[in-house]
Design a protein around this motif. Structure first.
Motif, PDB file in Angstrom:
ATOM      1  N   ASP A 185       3.760 -45.862 -49.559  1.00 33.50           N
ATOM      2  CA  ASP A 185       5.335 -45.777 -49.772  1.00 33.50           C
ATOM      3  C   ASP A 185       6.162 -46.561 -48.738  1.00 33.50           C
ATOM      4  O   ASP A 185       7.115 -47.065 -48.834  1.00 33.50           O
ATOM      5  N   LEU A 186       5.299 -46.863 -47.470  1.00 36.10           N
ATOM      6  CA  LEU A 186       6.160 -47.597 -46.447  1.00 36.10           C
ATOM      7  C   LEU A 186       4.816 -48.265 -45.729  1.00 36.10           C
ATOM      8  O   LEU A 186       3.707 -47.613 -45.169  1.00 36.10           O
ATOM      9  N   LEU A 187       5.125 -49.452 -45.325  1.00 33.69           N
ATOM     10  CA  LEU A 187       4.111 -50.214 -44.350  1.00 33.69           C
ATOM     11  C   LEU A 187       4.875 -50.474 -43.075  1.00 33.69           C
ATOM     12  O   LEU A 187       6.039 -50.696 -42.918  1.00 33.69           O
ATOM     13  N   ILE A 188       4.149 -49.844 -41.800  1.00 30.87           N
ATOM     14  CA  ILE A 188       4.877 -50.052 -40.536  1.00 30.87           C
ATOM     15  C   ILE A 188       3.905 -51.113 -39.702  1.00 30.87           C
ATOM     16  O   ILE A 188       2.897 -50.801 -39.839  1.00 30.87           O
ATOM     17  N   MET A 189       4.621 -52.211 -39.217  1.00 34.36           N
ATOM     18  CA  MET A 189       3.970 -53.189 -38.390  1.00 34.36           C
ATOM     19  C   MET A 189       4.688 -53.283 -36.941  1.00 34.36           C
ATOM     20  O   MET A 189       5.792 -52.940 -37.008  1.00 34.36           O
ATOM     21  N   ASN A 190       4.005 -53.990 -36.209  1.00 28.51           N
ATOM     22  CA  ASN A 190       4.454 -54.301 -34.943  1.00 28.51           C
ATOM     23  C   ASN A 190       5.325 -55.675 -35.342  1.00 28.51           C
ATOM     24  O   ASN A 190       5.181 -56.350 -36.207  1.00 28.51           O
ATOM     25  N   LYS A 195      13.592 -40.597 -29.059  1.00 27.69           N
ATOM     26  CA  LYS A 195      14.325 -40.922 -30.432  1.00 27.69           C
ATOM     27  C   LYS A 195      14.235 -42.581 -30.693  1.00 27.69           C
ATOM     28  O   LYS A 195      15.221 -42.971 -29.929  1.00 27.69           O
ATOM     29  N   PRO A 196      13.357 -43.107 -31.409  1.00 32.14           N
ATOM     30  CA  PRO A 196      13.441 -44.709 -31.295  1.00 32.14           C
ATOM     31  C   PRO A 196      14.975 -45.064 -32.178  1.00 32.14           C
ATOM     32  O   PRO A 196      14.924 -46.447 -31.891  1.00 32.14           O
ATOM     33  N   LEU A 236       8.664 -51.714 -42.489  1.00 36.75           N
ATOM     34  CA  LEU A 236       9.340 -51.223 -41.220  1.00 36.75           C
ATOM     35  C   LEU A 236       8.941 -52.031 -40.175  1.00 36.75           C
ATOM     36  O   LEU A 236       7.404 -51.914 -40.012  1.00 36.75           O
ATOM     37  N   ILE A 237       9.400 -52.892 -39.528  1.00 39.09           N
ATOM     38  CA  ILE A 237       9.024 -53.913 -38.654  1.00 39.09           C
ATOM     39  C   ILE A 237       9.471 -53.249 -37.157  1.00 39.09           C
ATOM     40  O   ILE A 237      10.790 -53.473 -37.186  1.00 39.09           O
ATOM     41  N   ILE A 238       8.543 -52.737 -36.470  1.00 39.82           N
ATOM     42  CA  ILE A 238       9.084 -52.063 -34.813  1.00 39.82           C
ATOM     43  C   ILE A 238       9.254 -53.160 -33.906  1.00 39.82           C
ATOM     44  O   ILE A 238       8.255 -53.602 -33.606  1.00 39.82           O
ATOM     45  N   GLN A 239      10.342 -53.247 -33.683  1.00 34.56           N
ATOM     46  CA  GLN A 239      10.717 -54.245 -32.303  1.00 34.56           C
ATOM     47  C   GLN A 239      10.438 -53.445 -31.002  1.00 34.56           C
ATOM     48  O   GLN A 239      10.966 -52.415 -30.689  1.00 34.56           O
ATOM     49  N   ALA A 252       3.360 -44.375 -32.745  1.00 36.09           N
ATOM     50  CA  ALA A 252       4.459 -43.375 -32.250  1.00 36.09           C
ATOM     51  C   ALA A 252       5.631 -43.248 -33.076  1.00 36.09           C
ATOM     52  O   ALA A 252       6.122 -42.173 -33.719  1.00 36.09           O
ATOM     53  N   SER A 253       6.206 -44.359 -33.428  1.00 31.80           N
ATOM     54  CA  SER A 253       7.275 -44.347 -34.195  1.00 31.80           C
ATOM     55  C   SER A 253       6.939 -44.143 -35.969  1.00 31.80           C
ATOM     56  O   SER A 253       7.745 -43.648 -36.381  1.00 31.80           O
TER      57      SER A 253
END
Length: 282
Positions: A246-251, A4-5, A279-282, A153-154
């Protein structure tokens, strides 16, 4: 990556025209991701403010939303960053600004400072809405980087929670990796062969990452792998726009130096002109 991130979502709230839409977006996401929600208001507490927030939150409170409202005067950047740390927020929602007379969005100075300094993941919203707009297509970076496995994975965790239909993993490949100067037909053929080899290598690497993701997060999703050649950050942003994601997810970016701020790269290209929600994943 933890199963669960995200456990606590935070959002800064001001009495702007977008107040209701921002709270609705944050509350809905909190319920879908099964997290706590912390509303952060930069300013003193008053019964009138509390009543306004509670009135907007009412349908979600009736549905047992776990929410806390924090009132704290001070500098907006300092207040939001310190509250995020104190309340163990692992996903912070920030709003984007719209350029006058253009359908283009960018990250304002306060949100940019928070994005650069936050120790948690950041969700940048371009068009918050009271009515839910379904998220059907997620684009996520697949570049070769130690953070990428957790980011992908997120992305699938979010896709599962939001009932997303399609996830495209984009591997950005710089022209330097081709290492072939095109001068004639022979060198053009050689460049195309090298390109195909790189694509096969990248696709195999991404497949190995997907194989480690829980099957219940991937089974109902159309998964596409898309190698693209170009400038990192700019290329994936352009792709997300063209693909109507609809959503861009980045490091999250690696620690930035003074030179990185002078010569923007990777995530800075995205912050200058947001192609969609990011969404920027930390």
């Amino acid at each position: 990556m933890p199963l669960k991130p995200f456990n606590t979502i935070g959002i800064g709230v001001t009495f702007s025209p977008n107040l209701k839409a921002n709270i609705y977006e944050a509350a809905r996401l909190s319920q879908m991701l099964k997290t706590r929600l912390v509303l952060i208001h930069v300013g003193d507490k008053s019964s009138e403010k509390q009543a306004k927030f509670n009135a907007i939150l009412k349908p979600f409170l009736n549905d047992n939303l776990d929410v806390e409202i924090v009132f704290k005067p001070g500098d907006p950047v300092d207040v939001i960053l310190s509250t995020s740390k104190e309340k163990h927020i692992d996903l912070l929602i920030l709003g984007a600004l719209q350029r006058e007379n253009f359908l283009k969005y960018y990250v304002g100075s306060i949100a940019r400072k928070i994005t650069r300094q936050a120790k948690c993941s950041i969700l940048l919203l371009i068009k918050p809405s009271v009515e839910r707009i379904p998220c059907d297509h997620i684009v996520v970076n697949g570049l070769k980087d130690p953070k990428t496995k957790e980011t992908i994975a997120s992305a699938f965790y979010v896709a599962n929670a939001l009932s997303v239909n399609k996830v495209t993993i984009v591997e950005e490949i710089t022209q330097d990796e081709l290492a072939v100067k095109v001068e004639d037909d022979k060198s053009l053929r050689m460049a195309n062969i090298v390109k195909e080899r790189i694509k096969l290598r990248e696709n195999a690497r991404v497949k190995a990452i997907i194989a480690d993701i829980p099957e219940n997060h991937t089974k109902d999703v159309i998964i596409k792998s898309q190698p693209i050649f170009g400038k990192k950050g700019y290329s994936i942003g352009h792709y997300a726009q063209i693909a109507r994601a609809d959503l861009l997810i980045m490091n999250s970016p690696s620690k930035m130096t003074f030179w990185d701020r002078l010569f923007p790269h990777d995530i800075e290209h995205i912050l200058t002109e947001l192609p969609t929600d990011v969404l920027i994943i930390q």
